[in-house]
Each structure stands twice: as C-alpha cells, then as structure tokens.
Write an enzyme that holds these catalytic residues in place. Structure first.
Site, PDB file in Angstrom:
ATOM      1  N   CYS A  27      -3.088   2.664   8.385  1.00 19.08           N
ATOM      2  CA  CYS A  27      -2.982   1.335   7.786  1.00 19.08           C
ATOM      3  C   CYS A  27      -3.105   1.367   6.270  1.00 19.08           C
ATOM      4  CB  CYS A  27      -4.041   0.406   8.375  1.00 19.08           C
ATOM      5  SG  CYS A  27      -5.697   1.113   8.449  1.00 19.08           S
ATOM      6  N   HIS A  35      -7.420  -4.948   4.242  1.00 16.16           N
ATOM      7  CA  HIS A  35      -7.798  -3.774   3.458  1.00 16.16           C
ATOM      8  C   HIS A  35      -7.393  -3.993   2.003  1.00 16.16           C
ATOM      9  CE1 HIS A  35      -8.939  -1.828   7.023  1.00 16.16           C
ATOM     10  NE2 HIS A  35      -8.026  -0.876   7.117  1.00 16.16           N
TER      11      HIS A  35
END
Length: 341
Positions: free
Chosen positions: A135, A248
């Site tokens: 990711c 994130h």
C-alpha cells in the site's frame, strides 16, 4: 455455492479470497461501485467466517470455506488473506484455470510474477499470478511516476506514517479499545502491536530483518526497483505506525537527475491519472482524513529543496484500503478483463 447475477458471455466469473477482511470487504464494495461485469461471484474466507452472508448487488452471498476444485470455472480470483494463504492457494487457482490477483507479499519478488500498478505498468498484466504492490509503495509511485518520466530519479528518502487499518480489523479494534481505556485511566495492555498505539507513534511496521530495516521499509526499496524496472534508484525508508484508522501519509525527499522546475512538477502531477494536487496555498494540503472518501492519491507540500536544485520534497496521502489495496486489485482485474476476457 455460486451466485449468478447476469448471464452474458462478456461477463466475468470471479471469487474473493479473504472476503470478510478489511480489504476483502472493500473489494466487494468496489466491484459494485465500479459496475464490474460479474456473472458469478464466490466468496471465500476462513472456516471461522464460513456461513456469513455479505451483500452484493442487492443479494446475499454466502461465504464459503475452501474445498477441492472450488476455483474451477472461474476467470479471476482476488486474494487478500495473507501470504501463507496465498502461497497455498495461488498454485491451485492457476491449476484450476483462473488468474490470481494477490494482495499479499507472497509473490511480489518472484521475477516471473508481474508487480502491477495499472496507471504505471499495465503492459505487465498477463494470465497466471499478478501481484498487488504494498500500500505505501503504490501511493508513492503514483506520484513519482510522472516525476520519474520527466526529470529522472536518483534517490528517495521516505518516512511513512501508516494507519492501523493496514493491520486489519483487529488493529482498529485495539486502537479504539486503548483510546477508551486511556480515557478511563485504565492500564493498557498491547496485543496487536508490541507497544501502545493510542497517542503514540511506533517506528516498526512488519518485522525487522538482518540489515536493521523492517520488511515494510525494504518492500518500498524492492518494489520501487521492480515496478520502475530501475535498480539504480537509491531508496531508504522509515515506516511508522500512528493512531489513525484510515489513510497512510508519507514524507518523500526526491533527488532527481535533472534540475526541477516546481511549476512543471505540479503540472505533470496534475495531468497524471489518479493523482490530485492539493497545494494551492500555504493552508492547502492533504491529510489522512482527506483520503478517506476519495480514490485519488493526494499530494501537497510540494517544495524545492533549500540547497539542492535537483531535489524536491513531497507530502503524499492515500486511502490504504482502497488505492493502497482493494482499488488497485480491482483496476488490475478491469485491465485483465479488457485484454483477455
């Protein structure tokens, strides 16, 4: 059992492995949101989750456990159940005639397995096993691709600030439980992470390996080299887990091969599919919360280095469950379908 929706030769028969997990649930949502042409869908998970029912196109689909031959007749299988499951299941998927799109790290570094971000290297998509990158790598390379193409890249220095959802539902629950315990003045006992995550930052994501870096940090090195097909790029990373549920964030120092023009950098980023520049004023920058309801990779704080005319600094944010995992897998499936089905 199989769940039919439309009977059309141009439709796709697919399955989700790890369907009840955080990423699996997002994959199911995205298939509906993006109107992926599904003729038949199968949902698989652990024995513990077998028997549960999930909604898909206004119908209830029963979650199954694995059984011999369960992938026969399928076109695609999207997996998000961890490396151990993928290592065991992917060869069976291929043997039974389907293509596997795997979200784990099980096959990412196999030279025979393509590692794909559809906006960057769709030409790598082929039948067999297709690996979904990490990711944190996906969102970074989405921003770096137009910079790489226009200015070249010599070196990257990265710090990531990663949401707990990257560790699954149990980590989200642990964060919420710790926040509540802290408010009540109760003792906090970490379970998912080695240290308290509530009101803290933990500079360890995944396990440490022999060189002093964590595997998460090395993933960004290995995957950048593989996806860009360029091992000359010097990459170093520090990965940190923070008490955020989704989204994130990354601070990225980029040393380019050629002198950069900051206005040109913003221009090429603005033109790149899937990237949104959030940098119109000093008060305009993306945060983790801004990423929750968008599938775009957000980039801001775009500024030239103070001392090096061939370097810039970036702040990159994305929804780690969507573009960082589920969306990228579904986009691979879409490209695969266009090419092979």
């Amino acid at each position: 059992m199989a769940s039919p929706f439309f009977l059309n030769e141009n439709m796709t028969k697919l399955a989700i492995v790890g369907a009840t997990g955080a990423v699996g649930v997002e994959i199911l949502k995205l298939l509906q949101e993006r109107e992926f042409p599904v003729e038949e869908i199968r949902l698989f998970a652990s024995e513990h989750s077998a028997g549960k029912k999930l909604n898909f196109k206004k119908q209830k689909v029963v979650v199954e456990k694995f059984f011999p031959g369960c992938f026969k007749g399928l076109d695609l299988v999207l997996l998000s159940a961890g490396s151990l499951v993928s290592e065991q299941i992917c060869p069976k998927i291929i043997k039974e005639g389907a293509t596997a799109i795997d979200n784990s790290s099980a096959f990412r570094y196999d030279s025979k397995v393509p590692l794909v971000v559809p906006e960057i290297n769709p030409q790598k998509i082929k039948p067999g096993i297709i690996a979904n990158p990490n990711c944190s790598t996906i969102q970074m390379l989405m921003v770096l691709k137009p910079i790489y193409d226009n200015f070249g890249i010599e070196q990257l220095v990265i710090s990531t600030y990663q949401a707990v959802s990257g560790s699954g539902y149990k980590a989200i629950t642990e964060l919420n439980n710790q926040l509540n315990a802290f408010a009540r003045g109760e003792k906090i006992i970490p379970r998912i992470y080695e240290k308290q995550i509530a009101y803290n930052a933990i500079p360890k994501v995944d396990r440490f390996i022999g060189n002093g870096y964590t595997k998460e940090e090395m993933k960004m090195v290995w995957e950048t080299h593989k996806i860009f097909d360029d091992t000359s790029i010097k990459v170093t990373a520090t990965a940190v887990r923070i008490p955020v549920i989704i989204g994130h964030s990354e601070s990225v120092f980029v040393k380019t091969k050629n002198k950069v023009n900051i206005f040109r950098v913003k221009e090429v980023l603005h033109d790149f599919e899937g990237v949104q520049v959030v940098d119109n004023s000093s008060d305009d920058f993306p945060t983790a919360l801004d990423s929750v309801n968008t599938d775009k990779v957000l980039v801001g704080r775009i500024r030239k280095d103070l001392f090096d005319p061939t370097a810039i600094n970036l702040w990159i944010v994305a929804n780690n469950l969507r573009k960082g995992a589920a969306l990228n897998a579904v986009q691979i499936a879409e490209k695969y379908r266009e090419k092979y089905l």
